[in-house]
Design a protein around this motif. Structure first.
Motif, PDB file in Angstrom:
ATOM      1  N   PRO A 135      11.382  12.601  16.789  1.00 31.22           N
ATOM      2  CA  PRO A 135      10.649  13.850  16.561  1.00 31.22           C
ATOM      3  C   PRO A 135       9.378  13.907  17.395  1.00 31.22           C
ATOM      4  CG  PRO A 135      10.354  12.355  14.717  1.00 31.22           C
ATOM      5  CD  PRO A 135      11.402  11.738  15.602  1.00 31.22           C
ATOM      6  N   GLU A 136       8.935  15.125  17.694  1.00 34.52           N
ATOM      7  CA  GLU A 136       7.777  15.301  18.563  1.00 34.52           C
ATOM      8  C   GLU A 136       6.458  15.036  17.839  1.00 34.52           C
ATOM      9  OE1 GLU A 136       7.976  19.163  20.251  1.00 34.52           O
ATOM     10  OE2 GLU A 136       9.853  18.784  21.351  1.00 34.52           O
ATOM     11  N   TYR A 137       6.437  15.288  16.543  1.00 37.87           N
ATOM     12  CA  TYR A 137       5.170  15.194  15.816  1.00 37.87           C
ATOM     13  C   TYR A 137       5.369  14.393  14.534  1.00 37.87           C
ATOM     14  CZ  TYR A 137       1.170  16.599  12.950  1.00 37.87           C
ATOM     15  OH  TYR A 137       0.054  16.594  12.157  1.00 37.87           O
ATOM     16  N   VAL A 138       4.457  13.433  14.297  1.00 37.95           N
ATOM     17  CA  VAL A 138       4.501  12.640  13.074  1.00 37.95           C
ATOM     18  C   VAL A 138       3.091  12.550  12.509  1.00 37.95           C
ATOM     19  CG1 VAL A 138       5.105  10.432  12.013  1.00 37.95           C
ATOM     20  CG2 VAL A 138       6.379  11.244  14.016  1.00 37.95           C
ATOM     21  N   SER A 139       2.956  12.798  11.224  1.00 39.87           N
ATOM     22  CA  SER A 139       1.655  12.612  10.580  1.00 39.87           C
ATOM     23  C   SER A 139       1.796  11.680   9.396  1.00 39.87           C
ATOM     24  CB  SER A 139       1.064  13.954  10.125  1.00 39.87           C
ATOM     25  OG  SER A 139       1.823  14.484   9.043  1.00 39.87           O
ATOM     26  N   TYR A 140       0.693  11.053   9.050  1.00 40.77           N
ATOM     27  CA  TYR A 140       0.646  10.118   7.920  1.00 40.77           C
ATOM     28  C   TYR A 140      -0.419  10.642   6.977  1.00 40.77           C
ATOM     29  CZ  TYR A 140       0.083   5.591   5.496  1.00 40.77           C
ATOM     30  OH  TYR A 140       0.013   4.594   4.549  1.00 40.77           O
ATOM     31  N   THR A 141      -0.008  11.049   5.791  1.00 44.63           N
ATOM     32  CA  THR A 141      -0.896  11.690   4.840  1.00 44.63           C
ATOM     33  C   THR A 141      -1.223  10.747   3.703  1.00 44.63           C
ATOM     34  OG1 THR A 141       0.160  13.795   5.345  1.00 44.63           O
ATOM     35  CG2 THR A 141      -1.207  13.709   3.364  1.00 44.63           C
ATOM     36  N   ILE A 142      -2.495  10.669   3.348  1.00 44.23           N
ATOM     37  CA  ILE A 142      -2.896   9.904   2.172  1.00 44.23           C
ATOM     38  C   ILE A 142      -3.655  10.835   1.233  1.00 44.23           C
ATOM     39  CG2 ILE A 142      -3.015   7.753   3.447  1.00 44.23           C
ATOM     40  CD1 ILE A 142      -6.077   7.977   3.327  1.00 44.23           C
ATOM     41  N   GLU A 143      -3.674  10.472  -0.031  1.00 40.01           N
ATOM     42  CA  GLU A 143      -4.403  11.239  -1.033  1.00 40.01           C
ATOM     43  C   GLU A 143      -5.896  10.975  -0.904  1.00 40.01           C
ATOM     44  OE1 GLU A 143      -3.988  13.448  -3.392  1.00 40.01           O
ATOM     45  OE2 GLU A 143      -1.837  13.706  -3.143  1.00 40.01           O
ATOM     46  N   GLN A 144      -6.667  11.896  -1.395  1.00 44.42           N
ATOM     47  CA  GLN A 144      -8.102  11.665  -1.532  1.00 44.42           C
ATOM     48  C   GLN A 144      -8.301  10.582  -2.590  1.00 44.42           C
ATOM     49  OE1 GLN A 144     -10.297  12.895   0.323  1.00 44.42           O
ATOM     50  NE2 GLN A 144      -9.794  14.974   0.961  1.00 44.42           N
ATOM     51  N   GLY A 145      -9.055   9.550  -2.261  1.00 48.84           N
ATOM     52  CA  GLY A 145      -9.368   8.515  -3.251  1.00 48.84           C
ATOM     53  C   GLY A 145      -8.527   7.281  -3.045  1.00 48.84           C
ATOM     54  N   ALA A 146      -9.176   6.130  -3.029  1.00 49.65           N
ATOM     55  CA  ALA A 146      -8.488   4.861  -2.749  1.00 49.65           C
ATOM     56  C   ALA A 146      -7.506   4.492  -3.838  1.00 49.65           C
ATOM     57  CB  ALA A 146      -9.518   3.744  -2.568  1.00 49.65           C
ATOM     58  N   ALA A 147      -7.813   4.837  -5.096  1.00 50.76           N
ATOM     59  CA  ALA A 147      -6.946   4.419  -6.193  1.00 50.76           C
ATOM     60  C   ALA A 147      -5.566   5.027  -6.058  1.00 50.76           C
ATOM     61  CB  ALA A 147      -7.567   4.811  -7.532  1.00 50.76           C
ATOM     62  N   SER A 148      -5.509   6.313  -5.686  1.00 51.48           N
ATOM     63  CA  SER A 148      -4.213   6.959  -5.536  1.00 51.48           C
ATOM     64  C   SER A 148      -3.461   6.367  -4.357  1.00 51.48           C
ATOM     65  CB  SER A 148      -4.396   8.470  -5.344  1.00 51.48           C
ATOM     66  OG  SER A 148      -3.145   9.094  -5.157  1.00 51.48           O
ATOM     67  N   HIS A 149      -4.199   6.110  -3.269  1.00 46.87           N
ATOM     68  CA  HIS A 149      -3.555   5.554  -2.078  1.00 46.87           C
ATOM     69  C   HIS A 149      -2.997   4.164  -2.345  1.00 46.87           C
ATOM     70  CE1 HIS A 149      -3.856   3.763   2.178  1.00 46.87           C
ATOM     71  NE2 HIS A 149      -2.788   4.527   2.141  1.00 46.87           N
ATOM     72  N   ALA A 150      -3.589   3.444  -3.307  1.00 43.26           N
ATOM     73  CA  ALA A 150      -3.142   2.078  -3.587  1.00 43.26           C
ATOM     74  C   ALA A 150      -1.728   2.044  -4.148  1.00 43.26           C
ATOM     75  CB  ALA A 150      -4.100   1.410  -4.577  1.00 43.26           C
ATOM     76  N   VAL A 151      -1.283   3.152  -4.773  1.00 42.29           N
ATOM     77  CA  VAL A 151       0.053   3.172  -5.370  1.00 42.29           C
ATOM     78  C   VAL A 151       1.085   3.346  -4.258  1.00 42.29           C
ATOM     79  CG1 VAL A 151       1.556   4.247  -7.062  1.00 42.29           C
ATOM     80  CG2 VAL A 151      -0.900   4.158  -7.473  1.00 42.29           C
ATOM     81  N   GLY A 152       1.666   2.244  -3.811  1.00 35.52           N
ATOM     82  CA  GLY A 152       2.640   2.281  -2.725  1.00 35.52           C
ATOM     83  C   GLY A 152       2.013   2.284  -1.349  1.00 35.52           C
ATOM     84  N   GLY A 153       0.683   2.418  -1.286  1.00 35.19           N
ATOM     85  CA  GLY A 153       0.040   2.561   0.005  1.00 35.19           C
ATOM     86  C   GLY A 153       0.156   1.353   0.900  1.00 35.19           C
ATOM     87  N   VAL A 154       0.124   0.146   0.332  1.00 32.71           N
ATOM     88  CA  VAL A 154       0.220  -1.076   1.133  1.00 32.71           C
ATOM     89  C   VAL A 154       1.553  -1.117   1.863  1.00 32.71           C
ATOM     90  CG1 VAL A 154       0.335  -3.584   1.022  1.00 32.71           C
ATOM     91  CG2 VAL A 154      -1.344  -2.370  -0.360  1.00 32.71           C
ATOM     92  N   VAL A 155       2.620  -0.743   1.161  1.00 29.74           N
ATOM     93  CA  VAL A 155       3.953  -0.747   1.767  1.00 29.74           C
ATOM     94  C   VAL A 155       4.058   0.320   2.843  1.00 29.74           C
ATOM     95  CG1 VAL A 155       6.409  -0.418   1.305  1.00 29.74           C
ATOM     96  CG2 VAL A 155       5.008  -1.681  -0.324  1.00 29.74           C
ATOM     97  N   VAL A 156       3.560   1.527   2.547  1.00 26.49           N
ATOM     98  CA  VAL A 156       3.642   2.611   3.525  1.00 26.49           C
ATOM     99  C   VAL A 156       2.808   2.276   4.753  1.00 26.49           C
ATOM    100  CG1 VAL A 156       3.369   5.090   3.876  1.00 26.49           C
ATOM    101  CG2 VAL A 156       4.010   4.223   1.630  1.00 26.49           C
ATOM    102  N   ASP A 157       1.667   1.634   4.565  1.00 25.91           N
ATOM    103  CA  ASP A 157       0.847   1.194   5.704  1.00 25.91           C
ATOM    104  C   ASP A 157       1.632   0.236   6.604  1.00 25.91           C
ATOM    105  OD1 ASP A 157      -1.351   2.670   4.979  1.00 25.91           O
ATOM    106  OD2 ASP A 157      -2.423   1.012   4.029  1.00 25.91           O
ATOM    107  N   ALA A 158       2.428  -0.645   5.994  1.00 24.51           N
ATOM    108  CA  ALA A 158       3.209  -1.603   6.772  1.00 24.51           C
ATOM    109  C   ALA A 158       4.246  -0.894   7.637  1.00 24.51           C
ATOM    110  CB  ALA A 158       3.893  -2.602   5.844  1.00 24.51           C
ATOM    111  N   LEU A 159       4.866   0.152   7.094  1.00 26.13           N
ATOM    112  CA  LEU A 159       5.811   0.930   7.899  1.00 26.13           C
ATOM    113  C   LEU A 159       5.081   1.685   9.002  1.00 26.13           C
ATOM    114  CD1 LEU A 159       8.623   1.938   8.532  1.00 26.13           C
ATOM    115  CD2 LEU A 159       8.338   3.699   6.769  1.00 26.13           C
ATOM    116  N   ALA A 160       3.906   2.213   8.694  1.00 24.38           N
ATOM    117  CA  ALA A 160       3.119   2.915   9.711  1.00 24.38           C
ATOM    118  C   ALA A 160       2.785   1.982  10.880  1.00 24.38           C
ATOM    119  CB  ALA A 160       1.844   3.473   9.090  1.00 24.38           C
ATOM    120  N   ALA A 161       2.475   0.730  10.556  1.00 28.33           N
ATOM    121  CA  ALA A 161       2.170  -0.243  11.611  1.00 28.33           C
ATOM    122  C   ALA A 161       3.385  -0.472  12.497  1.00 28.33           C
ATOM    123  CB  ALA A 161       1.713  -1.555  10.976  1.00 28.33           C
TER     124      ALA A 161
END
Length: 526
Positions: A305-331
């Motif tokens: 695809p031509e365009y990819v974005s990575y969206t996180i919620e406002q606030g670290a607590a919400s991002h922590a739910v699954g965020g570590v795993v999603v960050d690994a895929l983003a890397a």
């Protein structure tokens, strides 16, 4: 260390594969071994086979010729049972029958000294029940090795209700002196490994029964994404479906039909058909000359695809739910040269009443989420986003060969193909599973962690012992509780709660210990 004094003999009763293996590791560790069986010819064959195995190690330069000869010289055939009377430790490895084991230990009590420890290699019988009725039940402990004993590192040291702490510790330290990784366990059905491992098979059966994919595809996902050495179906083929089904039935009945351990009707059919696996020439796979291995499903190539974005919620607590795993895929995506726009989603644009819809990737209209135990179809409905695609857990997104995904029933082909192209551009083989809740690796890991947490919560073992047992006893790539820490306990709880809600089954109830860890933000391993 309170290991058995090296001057004391070790007696092994039973010269089958397990007994011979135990005799070999004890002899190699420097102990004089007396091997007894009701069939003298079986003992002679066992000693001959051990000698051959040790000589092969010499040829491979993994053992010196001197050490090999010394170990063989420490092996002695006991023609009659009274010949083991001087032993400081007797390890029983006879038929898996309570009556037979009780009768043997009753005989041994009249022969050995009061300081001799009696150990049973049982894999499924209560150590408490085996010791009941003996004059000195406190000296009886489980010493459960795994087959093949010389190669498998784990030894479960099992204490019954009467087992004295000193006896259990001596067995533990002796196993360590023999080069094993011992763990303490309480005598409950399945001990650690045979209990905690049930979901690895059970969730595979559920996926197959719900037509998520065929057996070869599920196996490939568990290997190439989950990092397991074998998938559930090829492993059951190796074990034998009759054996695996019998153990599942035993644990299920021992826990008074707890739905968490419910056997599979599909496996019962395999046993009824005689499709027992490798030993029968056919299980889920065919074995023998000319047998072709079935191919796992993989999506056809799609453009990036031509365009990819990575969206996180406002606030670290919400991002922590699954965020570590999603960050690994983003890397992984960035390492493949894929440009990702990183942004936060203002609360004002989130649909009213929608479930948290971040962290997520977006491309060509598709919203891409880590599975949280809901189906993609349900999540699309909850988020008011038809073009929803879920991705599965992987042990290491940086090196995983394959990734599993599922699309919502509402998802368009264009949006789905864009997700496939994105993941293929990162070097993944992309496998589509039908839209089952929790996908494959995530639901299996969540259930393994849940069972391990319950074992810890019920005092069967420590968190460290649970993880060591599953890594050393069945070669899991990571201990279930360490995996829960890595994924995030809050996310594991969410997956289980969503599975429980979706299925309406007590099978997926969340362990109280996981709930406690979630409430405090704690971990199993600091």
């Amino acid at each position: 260390m309170t290991a058995l004094n090296i001057e004391r003999a070790v007696a092994v009763i039973g010269s089958g594969a397990m007994g011979a293996g135990i005799a070999q590791v004890a002899a190699v560790a420097g102990y004089t071994v007396r091997l007894y069986d009701t069939r003298p010819e079986a003992v002679a064959k066992a000693i001959s086979d051990i000698a051959a195995a040790l000589n092969k190690l010499v040829v491979k330069e993994r053992m010196s010729a001197i050490d090999c000869a010394a170990a063989i010289a420490r092996l002695h055939a006991a023609v009659t049972l009274p010949e083991v009377a001087d032993a400081g430790l007797v390890v029983e490895a006879i038929v898996e029958n309570l009556g037979a084991k009780r009768a043997l230990f009753a005989q041994l009590e009249g022969m050995v000294g009061d300081d001799c420890i009696l150990a049973t290699n049982t894999s499924s019988i209560s150590v408490t029940a085996i010791a009941a009725g003996l004059r000195l039940p406190g000296r009886v402990a489980g010493m459960h090795f795994f087959n093949p004993v010389p190669l498998m590192a784990l030894c479960e040291v099992v204490s019954g209700l009467a087992t004295e702490a000193g006896a259990a510790q001596t067995v533990f330290d002796t196993a360590a002196a023999w080069g094993k990784n011992p763990v303490h366990a309480k005598s409950t059905p399945g001990f650690i490994v045979n209990r905690v491992a049930r979901p690895f098979y059970a969730e595979g059966w559920r996926l197959l029964n719900e037509q998520a994919a065929d057996a070869a595809t599920i196996d490939a996902v568990m290997r190439e994404a989950g990092g397991f050495r074998m998938g559930p179906f090829e492993l059951m083929d190796l074990i034998g479906h009759d054996v695996n089904f019998s153990v599942t039935q035993s644990v299920f009945n021992a826990y008074f039909q707890d739905p968490r351990f419910t056997p599979s009707v599909l496996q019962q059919e395999m046993v009824n058909a005689g499709f027992l696996g490798r030993k029968a020439g056919q299980g889920f796979y065919r074995y023998g000359d000319g047998a072709a291995a079935p191919q796992a499903q993989a999506e056809a190539p799609q453009p990036k695809p031509e365009y990819v974005s990575y969206t996180i919620e406002q606030g670290a607590a919400s991002h922590a739910v699954g965020g570590v795993v999603v960050d690994a895929l983003a890397a992984r995506l960035r390492a493949a040269g894929i440009e990702i726009t990183h942004r936060k989603t203002p609360e004002t644009i989130r649909p009213v009443g929608a479930h948290d819809d971040a962290p997520a990737f977006h491309c060509n209209g598709a919203a891409i989420y880590l599975t949280d135990g809901r189906s993609a179809t349900q999540r699309a409905r909850d988020n008011h986003h038809a073009d929803t695609v879920l991705f599965d857990l992987a042990l290491d997104y940086g090196s995983a060969k394959r990734i599993a995904i599922a699309r919502a029933d509402q998802c368009s082909d264009a949006a789905f193909n864009a997700v496939v192209g994105l993941l293929q551009a990162a070097g993944f083989v992309v496998t589509r599973l039908d839209d089952v809740a929790g996908l494959a690796v995530m639901r299996t890991v969540a259930m393994l962690a849940n069972e391990a947490a319950d074992a810890v919560n019920q005092g069967v073992c420590s968190a460290a012992a649970a993880d060591i047992a599953m890594q050393k006893g069945v070669n899991y790539p990571r201990g279930p509780l360490a995996w829960a820490d890595a994924v995030g306990i809050e996310h594991i709880v969410r997956v289980l709660a969503n599975l429980a809600g979706g299925y309406g089954e007590d099978r997926y109830r969340v362990s109280p210990l996981l709930r406690r860890k979630q409430a405090t933000g704690g971990r199993f391993h600091e």
